[in-house]
Design a protein around this motif. Structure first.
Motif, PDB file in Angstrom:
ATOM      1  N   LEU A  90      14.883  44.502 -33.488  1.00  0.00           N
ATOM      2  CA  LEU A  90      16.170  43.170 -33.304  1.00  0.00           C
ATOM      3  C   LEU A  90      17.726  43.451 -34.315  1.00  0.00           C
ATOM      4  CD1 LEU A  90      15.014  40.215 -32.644  1.00  0.00           C
ATOM      5  CD2 LEU A  90      15.118  41.285 -31.154  1.00  0.00           C
ATOM      6  N   HIS A  91      18.711  43.504 -33.974  1.00  0.00           N
ATOM      7  CA  HIS A  91      19.462  44.045 -34.913  1.00  0.00           C
ATOM      8  C   HIS A  91      20.880  43.303 -34.800  1.00  0.00           C
ATOM      9  CE1 HIS A  91      19.214  48.586 -35.313  1.00  0.00           C
ATOM     10  NE2 HIS A  91      18.152  48.326 -33.912  1.00  0.00           N
ATOM     11  N   MET A  92      20.760  42.279 -35.590  1.00  0.00           N
ATOM     12  CA  MET A  92      21.400  40.828 -36.585  1.00  0.00           C
ATOM     13  C   MET A  92      22.719  41.805 -37.020  1.00  0.00           C
ATOM     14  SD  MET A  92      20.207  38.103 -34.919  1.00  0.00           S
ATOM     15  CE  MET A  92      20.316  37.271 -35.905  1.00  0.00           C
ATOM     16  N   PRO A  93      24.094  40.640 -36.904  1.00  0.00           N
ATOM     17  CA  PRO A  93      24.316  40.339 -35.843  1.00  0.00           C
ATOM     18  C   PRO A  93      24.402  40.419 -35.172  1.00  0.00           C
ATOM     19  CG  PRO A  93      26.786  40.333 -37.702  1.00  0.00           C
ATOM     20  CD  PRO A  93      25.772  40.725 -37.416  1.00  0.00           C
ATOM     21  N   ASN A  94      23.619  39.587 -33.901  1.00  0.00           N
ATOM     22  CA  ASN A  94      23.989  39.305 -32.226  1.00  0.00           C
ATOM     23  C   ASN A  94      23.702  38.571 -31.765  1.00  0.00           C
ATOM     24  OD1 ASN A  94      23.724  41.192 -29.921  1.00  0.00           O
ATOM     25  ND2 ASN A  94      21.844  41.751 -30.399  1.00  0.00           N
ATOM     26  N   ASN A  95      23.685  37.806 -30.644  1.00  0.00           N
ATOM     27  CA  ASN A  95      23.661  36.360 -30.466  1.00  0.00           C
ATOM     28  C   ASN A  95      22.720  37.135 -28.771  1.00  0.00           C
ATOM     29  OD1 ASN A  95      25.986  37.648 -29.070  1.00  0.00           O
ATOM     30  ND2 ASN A  95      25.433  36.561 -27.275  1.00  0.00           N
ATOM     31  N   ALA A  96      22.447  38.127 -28.243  1.00  0.00           N
ATOM     32  CA  ALA A  96      21.319  38.538 -27.406  1.00  0.00           C
ATOM     33  C   ALA A  96      20.439  38.377 -28.165  1.00  0.00           C
ATOM     34  CB  ALA A  96      21.636  39.703 -26.357  1.00  0.00           C
ATOM     35  N   ALA A  97      20.087  38.801 -29.597  1.00  0.00           N
ATOM     36  CA  ALA A  97      18.784  38.916 -30.049  1.00  0.00           C
ATOM     37  C   ALA A  97      18.125  37.240 -30.191  1.00  0.00           C
ATOM     38  CB  ALA A  97      19.199  39.667 -31.575  1.00  0.00           C
ATOM     39  N   PHE A  98      18.540  36.454 -29.910  1.00  0.00           N
ATOM     40  CA  PHE A  98      18.366  35.025 -29.806  1.00  0.00           C
ATOM     41  C   PHE A  98      16.748  35.151 -28.506  1.00  0.00           C
ATOM     42  CE2 PHE A  98      21.945  33.567 -32.425  1.00  0.00           C
ATOM     43  CZ  PHE A  98      21.064  33.903 -33.527  1.00  0.00           C
ATOM     44  N   LYS A 121      24.024  29.460 -36.242  1.00  0.00           N
ATOM     45  CA  LYS A 121      22.524  29.517 -37.186  1.00  0.00           C
ATOM     46  C   LYS A 121      21.414  28.599 -36.765  1.00  0.00           C
ATOM     47  CE  LYS A 121      22.871  27.863 -42.065  1.00  0.00           C
ATOM     48  NZ  LYS A 121      23.703  27.312 -43.090  1.00  0.00           N
ATOM     49  N   PRO A 122      21.029  27.945 -35.995  1.00  0.00           N
ATOM     50  CA  PRO A 122      20.048  27.183 -36.247  1.00  0.00           C
ATOM     51  C   PRO A 122      19.079  29.120 -34.953  1.00  0.00           C
ATOM     52  CG  PRO A 122      20.556  25.561 -35.937  1.00  0.00           C
ATOM     53  CD  PRO A 122      21.692  26.772 -35.532  1.00  0.00           C
ATOM     54  N   PHE A 123      19.368  29.094 -34.461  1.00  0.00           N
ATOM     55  CA  PHE A 123      19.199  30.411 -33.905  1.00  0.00           C
ATOM     56  C   PHE A 123      18.507  31.472 -34.724  1.00  0.00           C
ATOM     57  CE2 PHE A 123      21.067  27.966 -30.433  1.00  0.00           C
ATOM     58  CZ  PHE A 123      19.951  27.878 -29.401  1.00  0.00           C
ATOM     59  N   GLU A 124      19.500  31.482 -35.492  1.00  0.00           N
ATOM     60  CA  GLU A 124      19.311  32.719 -36.425  1.00  0.00           C
ATOM     61  C   GLU A 124      18.296  32.341 -37.595  1.00  0.00           C
ATOM     62  OE1 GLU A 124      23.580  34.156 -39.268  1.00  0.00           O
ATOM     63  OE2 GLU A 124      22.491  33.041 -40.615  1.00  0.00           O
ATOM     64  N   THR A 125      18.127  31.074 -37.937  1.00  0.00           N
ATOM     65  CA  THR A 125      17.015  30.949 -39.224  1.00  0.00           C
ATOM     66  C   THR A 125      15.286  31.150 -38.524  1.00  0.00           C
ATOM     67  OG1 THR A 125      18.624  29.411 -40.348  1.00  0.00           O
ATOM     68  CG2 THR A 125      16.323  29.020 -40.506  1.00  0.00           C
ATOM     69  N   LYS A 126      15.638  30.174 -36.872  1.00  0.00           N
ATOM     70  CA  LYS A 126      14.259  30.489 -36.472  1.00  0.00           C
ATOM     71  C   LYS A 126      14.199  31.755 -36.097  1.00  0.00           C
ATOM     72  CE  LYS A 126      13.184  26.202 -35.424  1.00  0.00           C
ATOM     73  NZ  LYS A 126      11.337  26.223 -35.309  1.00  0.00           N
ATOM     74  N   LEU A 127      15.032  32.930 -35.693  1.00  0.00           N
ATOM     75  CA  LEU A 127      14.393  34.714 -35.429  1.00  0.00           C
ATOM     76  C   LEU A 127      14.275  35.316 -36.803  1.00  0.00           C
ATOM     77  CD1 LEU A 127      14.864  36.900 -33.667  1.00  0.00           C
ATOM     78  CD2 LEU A 127      17.088  37.574 -34.898  1.00  0.00           C
ATOM     79  N   LEU A 128      14.829  34.902 -38.000  1.00  0.00           N
ATOM     80  CA  LEU A 128      14.538  35.587 -39.471  1.00  0.00           C
ATOM     81  C   LEU A 128      12.497  34.580 -39.417  1.00  0.00           C
ATOM     82  CD1 LEU A 128      17.567  35.144 -42.018  1.00  0.00           C
ATOM     83  CD2 LEU A 128      16.492  36.537 -40.952  1.00  0.00           C
ATOM     84  N   GLN A 129      12.563  33.546 -39.598  1.00  0.00           N
ATOM     85  CA  GLN A 129      11.523  32.893 -39.587  1.00  0.00           C
ATOM     86  C   GLN A 129      10.380  33.243 -38.958  1.00  0.00           C
ATOM     87  OE1 GLN A 129      11.029  28.565 -38.069  1.00  0.00           O
ATOM     88  NE2 GLN A 129       9.548  28.350 -39.481  1.00  0.00           N
ATOM     89  N   HIS A 130      10.606  34.255 -37.651  1.00  0.00           N
ATOM     90  CA  HIS A 130       9.950  34.473 -37.018  1.00  0.00           C
ATOM     91  C   HIS A 130       9.083  36.317 -37.547  1.00  0.00           C
ATOM     92  CE1 HIS A 130       7.151  34.725 -33.359  1.00  0.00           C
ATOM     93  NE2 HIS A 130       7.717  35.638 -33.056  1.00  0.00           N
ATOM     94  N   SER A 131      10.553  36.135 -37.971  1.00  0.00           N
ATOM     95  CA  SER A 131      10.557  38.493 -38.046  1.00  0.00           C
ATOM     96  C   SER A 131       9.032  38.455 -38.545  1.00  0.00           C
ATOM     97  CB  SER A 131      11.094  38.436 -38.666  1.00  0.00           C
ATOM     98  OG  SER A 131      11.491  38.205 -40.057  1.00  0.00           O
ATOM     99  N   GLU A 132       8.176  39.247 -38.951  1.00  0.00           N
ATOM    100  CA  GLU A 132       7.624  40.054 -39.540  1.00  0.00           C
ATOM    101  C   GLU A 132       7.791  40.687 -40.974  1.00  0.00           C
ATOM    102  OE1 GLU A 132       3.956  40.265 -39.576  1.00  0.00           O
ATOM    103  OE2 GLU A 132       4.518  38.814 -37.710  1.00  0.00           O
ATOM    104  N   ALA A 133       8.835  41.505 -40.696  1.00  0.00           N
ATOM    105  CA  ALA A 133       9.447  42.334 -41.607  1.00  0.00           C
ATOM    106  C   ALA A 133      11.520  41.760 -41.169  1.00  0.00           C
ATOM    107  CB  ALA A 133       9.573  43.822 -41.785  1.00  0.00           C
ATOM    108  N   ILE A 134      12.285  42.267 -42.254  1.00  0.00           N
ATOM    109  CA  ILE A 134      13.730  41.890 -42.506  1.00  0.00           C
ATOM    110  C   ILE A 134      14.708  43.558 -42.763  1.00  0.00           C
ATOM    111  CG2 ILE A 134      16.621  41.343 -42.583  1.00  0.00           C
ATOM    112  CD1 ILE A 134      14.732  38.655 -42.629  1.00  0.00           C
ATOM    113  N   LEU A 135      15.081  43.913 -42.481  1.00  0.00           N
ATOM    114  CA  LEU A 135      15.596  45.411 -42.943  1.00  0.00           C
ATOM    115  C   LEU A 135      17.048  45.180 -44.004  1.00  0.00           C
ATOM    116  CD1 LEU A 135      14.070  47.718 -40.671  1.00  0.00           C
ATOM    117  CD2 LEU A 135      13.481  46.950 -42.552  1.00  0.00           C
TER     118      LEU A 135
END
Length: 339
Positions: free
Chosen positions: A37-45, A83-97
């Motif tokens: 998933l590429h961020m920032p990107n509202n479709a990634a939610f 922002k809350p969706f952004e936080t949930k996305l980062l929380q659920h991720s296995e890795a962040i690049l």
């Protein structure tokens, strides 16, 4: 590649109503090992509410924070919803690049998740041979008889800092600045060029508008130095610096805290960095380039070697593949590397 039509754009965010169904259908058909998933990107939610997506390991590619000006009340209000969706996305991720160590260190949203964040620089493909051949036929007479040819490339928008470059070259009769790109700030920049010409007697600047890939290659090949004067962290990495380095050109760029620009230039030894928005500092940079013109080609060769050593798409691909394999047991199985 699955294209999903965008119905409307709201506060810079494209809204594609068919995206969740297209994503769900693609997961059913392709059965991926990793969701990137590429961020920032509202479709990634959308994966947050699609059960089949939540069962797949996520890798989040953090290209940029959502930068909100304190004066933009609409965007500020929208970010509070985002922002809350952004936080949930980062929380659920296995890795962040992240794309560079400085951006990773400066990004407020990433600070809570640094234990699973890794910096992987962006990279480019080798220069296209056919386009290079086409570039040889391009007319680059806009340089005129300039002793120092400065090129800048990018969308004509506020954060790119083209106004700083224009004011910096004003008064240098032996310097020509060419800016390739189009955007909403064109009229303002044209007016600034006229004001600087009137005030300093000369401001050799030309706005070239949108250019083809071959013409861009020709401009890179024929310039003496490349300049990127961006003033905001919206310029998260400065991939165009790598383009200049691939053409064997030294760079001058903004020393902007939290951006990858100064890291790219410093990592490569490709040039020097100067304070954003400080016209006198950039004038001094141009004066130094004029005085050391004979050394620019040597610096360009250093930049070229660094581009090949640190910023290729093959290196970026290899690092990301390692992340995929660490996230998904199936992706790490022998015979699945092509996935």
């Amino acid at each position: 590649l699955i294209r999903v039509p965008v119905q409307v754009t709201l506060v810079f965010a494209p809204i594609a109503l068919g995206f969740p169904f297209a994503l769900w259908k693609a997961i059913q058909r392709f059965k991926p090992d990793v969701l990137h998933l590429h961020m920032p990107n509202n479709a990634a939610f959308w994966p947050l509410i699609i059960p089949s997506a939540r069962r797949i390991p996520w890798v989040v590619h953090w290209h940029s924070d959502v930068l909100v000006s304190e004066w933009d009340t609409v965007l500020k209000a929208c970010y509070q919803l985002y922002k809350p969706f952004e936080t949930k996305l980062l929380q659920h991720s296995e890795a962040i690049l992240a794309t560079s160590p400085p951006y990773m260190a400066a990004s407020a949203p990433l600070q809570r998740w640094l234990y699973k964040t890794v910096a992987i620089p962006l990279g480019l493909k080798p220069l296209d041979t056919e386009t290079l051949q086409q570039a040889e036929e391009e007319d680059v007479s806009e340089w005129g008889d300039a002793q120092l040819r400065i090129l800048s490339v990018g969308r004509l928008t506020y954060y790119k800092g083209f106004d700083t470059l224009i004011s910096a070259v004003a008064g240098f009769a032996e310097v020509q600045l060419l800016i390739a790109g189009e955007g909403e700030q064109r009229k303002e920049l044209e007016a600034l060029i006229e004001r600087e010409r009137s005030h300093h007697g000369c401001a050799r600047v030309k706005l070239l508008g949108q250019v083809s890939e071959a013409r861009k290659y020709a401009l890179f090949n024929s310039c003496d130095i490349f300049a990127l004067a961006s003033r905001e962290r919206t310029e998260a990495f400065g991939l165009v610096l790598i383009e200049a380095m691939q053409h064997g050109k030294p760079c001058i760029a903004s020393d902007l805290d939290g951006s990858g620009m100064s890291w790219v230039v410093g990592q490569s030894g490709a040039g020097q960095c100067y304070a954003p928005d400080q016209v006198q500092a950039w004038k001094e940079a141009i004066r130094q380039a004029l005085n050391t013109k004979a050394q620019l080609a040597l610096r360009g060769q250093v930049a070229l070697r660094a581009a090949d050593a640190h910023f290729t798409i093959a290196q970026c691909e290899a690092r990301i593949r390692e992340i995929y394999q660490s996230c998904s047991p199936r992706a790490a199985m022998p015979g699945t590397e092509q996935l």
